[in-house]
Design an enzyme around this catalytic site. Sequence first.
Site, PDB file in Angstrom:
ATOM      1  N   HIS A 229       1.111  -1.716   0.163  1.00 18.76           N
ATOM      2  CA  HIS A 229      -0.104  -0.184   0.407  1.00 18.76           C
ATOM      3  C   HIS A 229       0.902   1.204   0.122  1.00 18.76           C
ATOM      4  O   HIS A 229       1.589   1.033   0.795  1.00 18.76           O
ATOM      5  CB  HIS A 229      -1.342   0.151   1.594  1.00 18.76           C
ATOM      6  CG  HIS A 229      -1.930  -1.075   1.225  1.00 18.76           C
ATOM      7  ND1 HIS A 229      -1.611  -1.998   1.936  1.00 18.76           N
ATOM      8  CD2 HIS A 229      -2.874  -1.664   0.352  1.00 18.76           C
ATOM      9  CE1 HIS A 229      -2.350  -3.065   1.841  1.00 18.76           C
ATOM     10  NE2 HIS A 229      -3.415  -2.418   1.175  1.00 18.76           N
TER      11      HIS A 229
ATOM     12  N   ASP B  12       2.686   1.927   3.130  1.00 19.34           N
ATOM     13  CA  ASP B  12       3.422   0.766   3.355  1.00 19.34           C
ATOM     14  C   ASP B  12       4.845   0.873   3.338  1.00 19.34           C
ATOM     15  O   ASP B  12       5.858   0.992   4.031  1.00 19.34           O
ATOM     16  CB  ASP B  12       2.959  -0.740   3.440  1.00 19.34           C
ATOM     17  CG  ASP B  12       1.639  -1.464   3.313  1.00 19.34           C
ATOM     18  OD1 ASP B  12       1.294  -1.686   4.701  1.00 19.34           O
ATOM     19  OD2 ASP B  12       0.891  -2.129   2.287  1.00 19.34           O
TER      20      ASP B  12
END
Length: 346
Positions: A51, A54
Amino acid sequence: MPKPHAYRFCFGPWNLSEGQDPYGPPTRPAQTFDWKLNKLKELGFDAMMFHDDDAVPDVDNKSAAQLRQEAKELKRKLDDGGLVAEIVAPRLWFDPRTVDGAYTNTDPKCRKYAIERSLRCIDIANHLDCDLIVLWLAREGSYLRESKNARKCMDYLVQAIDRMLAHDPKVRIAIEPKPNEPMDQAYIPTIGHALALANLTRDPDRVGCLIESAHALLAGLDPADEIDFACTFGKLWSIHLNDQNGLKFDQDKPFGSANLRVAFNQVRALERNRYGRKGEYVALDVHPFRTTKVEHWTLHLENSRRTFLRLVDKARTFPEAEAQALIDERNYGALDQLVIEHLLGQ
Ligand code: GLO
Ligand code: MG
């Protein structure tokens, strides 16, 4: 077991989850991103999915220069481990501004935020040398039909994707459909919907899809048929293999855990479409069973890959001629048993 050269595997940091569910707290202690990346390396996976946050935590509150610097640091870490970023996906379901939809929010300020966040996600992907953005359209739908105008929402989705395509002439977008959860009904529930939407964008050639086994099953479809459908259009750019035991919450079980035959047919479909030959990855979007102990934390990933590779072997050794003779005779009873016996082995 030898790894067939064509398949390369990945997972995301969220796939080493800590066990939290809506009814209870984590069951395993939180671990750092680096711990998860090391596990991925130790297990011999080839790539990681991300993501946007992330890759760069707290992405909304960072300057373009900070995004660049942090993403470049991550890129170095990946390079050092001989790894790459498979995809980057904007997390468009967590911020208060996405509570009632991101691109399809009824508030124009929220829609603007969603687009800006997506463009930042593309910038991060660029710094990571990754050209594939995944859109899981988590909150693009409604809890009750009267709360949103679905017709307008289709235009909003096209506009958002167009902005992303215009932002970067090389970026490709893979839509990951899911029919429900967190919404009651999602606007883009199947691959057919995703590809129809792709066709309305300014550059349909750069908009494809990602199939997740569990999402297809939740839509009442066979994921193998979804694979063949997407591949007919040359649009299957990533796949999230996992399993799902009926129409429940999204379970993300290990691949083949609930229905080995459905898993076999997905592998067979990937084989006949030569999936992976253009560099596509097999992503395992699986989670540990909630009560999994720390020492068994990665088994769902190892097992899913192992099951996948064993099913590749089953697909490659399937008695095709015998099956064809039974199809010609319309002897489906015998064909059914042939498949079962093949899967059971000697
Ligand atoms: C949830 C989805 C989710 C996505 C991920 C990448 O149901 O499967 O895990 O795959 O957020 O966009
Ligand atoms: Mg997924």
